[in-house]
Design an enzyme around this catalytic site. Structure first.
Site, PDB file in Angstrom:
ATOM      1  N   ASP A   9     -17.213 -53.693  58.312  1.00  0.00           N
ATOM      2  CA  ASP A   9     -17.897 -52.890  57.311  1.00  0.00           C
ATOM      3  C   ASP A   9     -18.012 -53.736  56.045  1.00  0.00           C
ATOM      4  OD1 ASP A   9     -18.814 -50.486  55.873  1.00  0.00           O
ATOM      5  OD2 ASP A   9     -16.818 -50.552  54.965  1.00  0.00           O
ATOM      6  N   ASP A  11     -18.823 -52.378  52.155  1.00  0.00           N
ATOM      7  CA  ASP A  11     -18.229 -51.764  50.958  1.00  0.00           C
ATOM      8  C   ASP A  11     -16.816 -51.280  51.253  1.00  0.00           C
ATOM      9  OD1 ASP A  11     -20.750 -51.151  48.929  1.00  0.00           O
ATOM     10  OD2 ASP A  11     -21.325 -51.104  51.039  1.00  0.00           O
ATOM     11  N   ASP A 167     -12.980 -49.412  56.352  1.00  0.00           N
ATOM     12  CA  ASP A 167     -12.072 -48.723  55.433  1.00  0.00           C
ATOM     13  C   ASP A 167     -12.272 -47.218  55.400  1.00  0.00           C
ATOM     14  OD1 ASP A 167     -14.614 -48.942  54.018  1.00  0.00           O
ATOM     15  OD2 ASP A 167     -13.502 -48.238  52.265  1.00  0.00           O
TER      16      ASP A 167
END
Length: 411
Positions: A9, A11, A167
């Protein structure tokens, strides 16, 4: 099993983009006379695409026209600010360089719009990431697996040897939907608890903790437990050092406890935890305090073989002596970075990883402290006088056990 492909991922995983995202959201809101959003609010709203971010930042029941206008303003503002406050998380660039050296194929999958995602990855990481895919018209966003599977094909990866690293719960769901192994990171926009609840199969708290996963694959705790218990060792697993500390503290309470020299035990803070609970002996605190005949002897290991053997190297040999004879119980406390596939690789780790690092830490004048490789030298400073392999618990002990912690600890 070595991992050959990584999908990250963006961000909250590779880049901390929160500041620029929040600033750009607030530019759009201010232009329409709307209340501004805090960074914490933006943190909670990211992960499902920019339209969703804007929608959640507007008053309830905002019209599509207002959403579209704010979205356009956001994109214009973000393009102007995209690298103002954004930075890679500490340790990410060294990790990506290490993965490149290991020939791991690296891709990035984001719900950020495609052009912004590609520009950010190119700006911060250059060729360290081979393929970047963001949100595109007509393609469903994460957690739909379409983009993840397409990216996997572009990278030439196999689901069985691919880690999906993110995250957010959306990332964990995407990994499961695509049949990939879900790894959550503890430094991003969501809590570890959220990641666990969303099905994270492993949690890492720093980028360097990812590298052993690529080299050895995820830890199969059940198989490792079976290997050690077949040999007669006790075995307990804890995901984190914080989880292990109460068990160790309660086990040692009321006992005479001796510590072998160990950066792992030092990092745990177990001496402080036992200050009012046990009689503690540790030559790291008092140079003359060498007690190998305690009720419990605590040590770490330089390596654990997943086939059930425990490997240690020692110079003065007081540390390994305590693991062999004298105490009623011996507990080896180890992080997952000590795991090796078999006995030979465990011995190799002890000689070519742990011993050189300890020699360097102690300021020893040995060849291994210089180049990180064992030369079986004849230096007076060598710290590897004895190599000890526990193949089963010593017959004189009532119990010999391994406490494995799902974090990187010690050397």
């Amino acid at each position: 099993m070595k991992i050959t492909t990584a999908i990250f991922d963006l961000d909250g995983t590779l880049l901390n983009t929160l500041g620029d995202l929040a600033d750009s959201v607030n530019v759009a809101l201010a232009r329409h006379g709307l209340p501004l959003a805090s960074e914490e609010q933006v943190r909670e709203r990211v992960g499902n695409g920019v339209r969703r971010l804007i929608s959640l930042s507007l008053p309830e029941n905002a019209s599509d026209t207002l959403v579209d206008a704010c979205l356009d303003d956001f994109r214009t503002a973000y393009e102007q600010r995209i690298t103002n406050r954004t930075q890679p998380y500490d340790g990410i660039v060294p990790l990506l360089r290490a993965l490149k050296r290991e020939d791991v194929a690296v891709g990035v999958l984001s719900n950020k719009y495609d052009l912004a995602a590609k520009n950010l990855i190119r700006f911060f990481f250059g060729d360290l990431c081979q393929v970047t895919v963001g949100e595109r018209p007509g393609v469903p966003r994460k957690p739909d697996p379409t983009s993840a599977l397409d990216l996997l094909r572009q990278l030439g990866g196999d689901p069985a040897t691919t880690l999906y690293i993110g995250d957010s719960p959306v990332d964990m769901q995407t990994a499961h939907n695509a049949g990939l192994t879900a790894v959550g990171v503890g430094w991003g926009f969501r809590s570890v608890e959220e990641l666990k609840n969303a099905g994270a199969e492993a949690i890492v708290n720093a980028p360097e903790e990812l590298l052993p996963l690529f080299q050895n694959g995820l830890v199969n705790i059940d198989a490792i437990c079976a290997a050690f218990t077949r040999r007669g060792f006790g075995f307990t697993y804890f995901p984190t050092a914080a989880d292990a500390l109460p068990y160790l503290s309660e086990t040692c309470a009321g006992q005479t406890v001796s510590f072998g020299g160990s950066k792992t035990l030092e990092a745990l803070g177990l001496v402080d935890a036992l200050a009012d609970k046990a009689e503690v002996h540790w030559h790291w605190l008092d140079a003359d305090d060498h007690t190998q005949a305690a009720d419990i002897y605590l040590s770490s290991a330089n390596a654990l073989a997943e086939t059930g053997e425990i490997v240690n190297i020692d110079g003065a040999c007081n540390r390994v002596a305590g693991t062999l004879y004298g105490s009623d119980r011996c507990i080896f406390v180890c992080g997952v970075n000590k795991l090796c596939p078999d006995l030979q690789s465990a011995v190799d780790r002890a000689r070519n990883v742990a011993a050189p690092l300890n020699a360097k830490r102690l300021g020893r004048r040995t060849p291994c402290a210089v180049d990180g490789k064992c030369h079986d030298c004849r230096s007076a400073d060598r710290i590897c006088s004895a190599l000890v392999v526990h193949m089963a618990p010593p017959l004189s002990m009532k119990k010999c056990e391994v406490v494995l912690i799902g974090e990187a600890l010690g050397y």
